[in-house]
Design an enzyme around this catalytic site. Sequence first.
Site, short mmCIF file in Angstrom:
data_model
loop_
_atom_site.label_atom_id
_atom_site.label_comp_id
_atom_site.label_asym_id
_atom_site.label_seq_id
_atom_site.Cartn_x
_atom_site.Cartn_y
_atom_site.Cartn_z
N HIS A 31 3.96 6.77 5.47
CA HIS A 31 2.77 7.51 5.92
C HIS A 31 1.92 6.76 6.95
O HIS A 31 1.18 7.39 7.70
CB HIS A 31 1.93 8.00 4.73
CG HIS A 31 1.01 6.96 4.14
ND1 HIS A 31 1.40 6.13 3.12
CD2 HIS A 31 -0.27 6.63 4.44
CE1 HIS A 31 0.38 5.34 2.81
NE2 HIS A 31 -0.63 5.61 3.59
N HIS A 49 0.82 -1.22 0.00
CA HIS A 49 0.00 0.00 0.00
C HIS A 49 0.86 1.27 0.00
O HIS A 49 0.74 2.10 -0.92
CB HIS A 49 -0.99 -0.03 1.16
CG HIS A 49 -1.64 1.29 1.46
ND1 HIS A 49 -2.45 1.94 0.56
CD2 HIS A 49 -1.55 2.10 2.55
CE1 HIS A 49 -2.86 3.09 1.09
NE2 HIS A 49 -2.32 3.21 2.29
N ASP A 90 -3.05 8.58 -1.07
CA ASP A 90 -3.48 7.53 -0.14
C ASP A 90 -4.94 7.14 -0.42
O ASP A 90 -5.28 5.98 -0.56
CB ASP A 90 -3.33 8.08 1.29
CG ASP A 90 -3.72 7.07 2.36
OD1 ASP A 90 -3.44 5.87 2.18
OD2 ASP A 90 -4.29 7.50 3.38
N GLU A 95 0.69 5.61 12.61
CA GLU A 95 -0.67 5.19 12.94
C GLU A 95 -0.75 3.69 13.21
O GLU A 95 -1.47 3.25 14.11
CB GLU A 95 -1.60 5.56 11.79
CG GLU A 95 -3.05 5.69 12.19
CD GLU A 95 -3.85 6.38 11.08
OE1 GLU A 95 -3.48 7.50 10.69
OE2 GLU A 95 -4.83 5.77 10.60
N ASP A 96 -0.01 2.89 12.46
CA ASP A 96 -0.22 1.44 12.48
C ASP A 96 0.91 0.61 13.08
O ASP A 96 0.82 -0.61 13.14
CB ASP A 96 -0.50 0.93 11.06
CG ASP A 96 -1.79 1.50 10.50
OD1 ASP A 96 -2.65 1.91 11.31
OD2 ASP A 96 -1.93 1.55 9.26
#
Length: 481
Positions: free
Chosen positions: A73, A49, A140, A77-78
């Site tokens: 990116h 991704h 994105d 967050e992940d």
Amino acid sequence: METMTFEKLINKVKEYNECEIEYITKAYNFASKHHEGQVRKSGEPYISHPLAVTYILASMKADRDTLCAGLLHDVVEDTDVTLDDLRFEFNDTVAKLVDGVTKMNKINFNSKQEMEDANTRKLITSITKDARIIIIKLADRLHNMRTLEFKSENKQIENSIETLEIFIPLANHIGAYKIKRELEDLVFYYLNKETYKRLKEEVNDFQKKAENSTDEMIYTLTKELYNHEINSRIEKEMRSIYSIYKDLQEFNKLEDIHNLLSLKICVDEIKDCYYSLGLVHSKYIPLANRFKDYICQPKTNMYQSLHTTVFGNDGYLVQTKIRTNDMDRIATYGLTGYWDVLKGKAGSEMQKDLNNKFQFYKTLQDINDLVENNEEFVEVVKNEVLNKNIYIYTTTGLIIELPYGSTPLDFAYKIGLEYGKNACAFMVDGELVPLNYKLKNNQIVKIIEGPKKIDETIDINQIVTTKAKTYVKKLTNTNEN
Ligand code: MN
């Protein structure tokens, strides 16, 4: 869809930037290591991704830090990577860009809606900090929409609506037509599969039927331009099925849409544009009222081109767009079209351009200053910036972008506070109009100044924009004191 590989990405980057591959490789290795073991809904490794997102950015010739931020990116967050880690491993810009695209922490909010409003505000206002954040977000979103089939139906609809309400208008405002077109068709497909498929087929059939005619036109014009020593490149332009669908609400039949068939002619210099226009009109009869000169008068998103619709062979109407190669790059990539030219300085140059040239930017800043509550902010921005706009002329020929339904007083405040405060009456296309008059596209408004105060007579519900409302309220309050 093919899985994106690092090799493909690097080859794309090498097309315009040979010398920063090492740094970008480092970002890839870092992201790859931290996303290790994560899988997307499609079953692909997660890193596919960020790779695909960065590939989209590389197609726009993004600078090094943007490419790194594209690869990284989702790590904050992940994964357990922090912004400080990124600052330490890479640099401050990369960390800032990633911060901009990272959603806020759940624990700070009482409800899902509150969190969503705060995140939407963060996304929209990120453009005031660094436009590259929005561009990474658009890339994105584009890849997420391309791979939406793997999500649940609820998610598909939810994401499509958000894309339609926020991302597509933003893409339009920065002039990123290539992304906008693709997003439009993806959204249309997910929201209305039957209509999308049927219309796409009809449009394809129509274009096939007209193919001989448009091919002949390309041949004739190429020869004609060549004979007059104008360097040119002529291509068919594809419109999104969604935009055709919208036109059909107005025109009923495909045949009646004057720009269903569209050619673009790209030349080297501005003077060649006008010369080519003359040649086009000498070969094909133009349709009255369909000529537009967006070169002298660019759209508010900086789009430039000459438009003329002509009668092609066999009675087909063909819209012909004539522009320079530079204008074509801006018409395709919008704000990011400047990347190519400015490489290293891209960030600050884009920010300067946004400030000086793009009208929505100022409106966005005003609303951001005037509206504190996040829910209200999202509502107001949707209505006044992202929704349907109208374009009104000043008496000196400047184009002012306003939300649909605006009145002359909205227009006056949009130009400047002084104009709003001192206005006492308005003339639209030469006639005096009432204060609640709803402006229409392409009208010319003249502001008449005078001693009679408008705020004594105006009903605040008759104005539309937050800026005008805020100042009229202030004026009214002062008078009462
Ligand atoms: Mn992502």
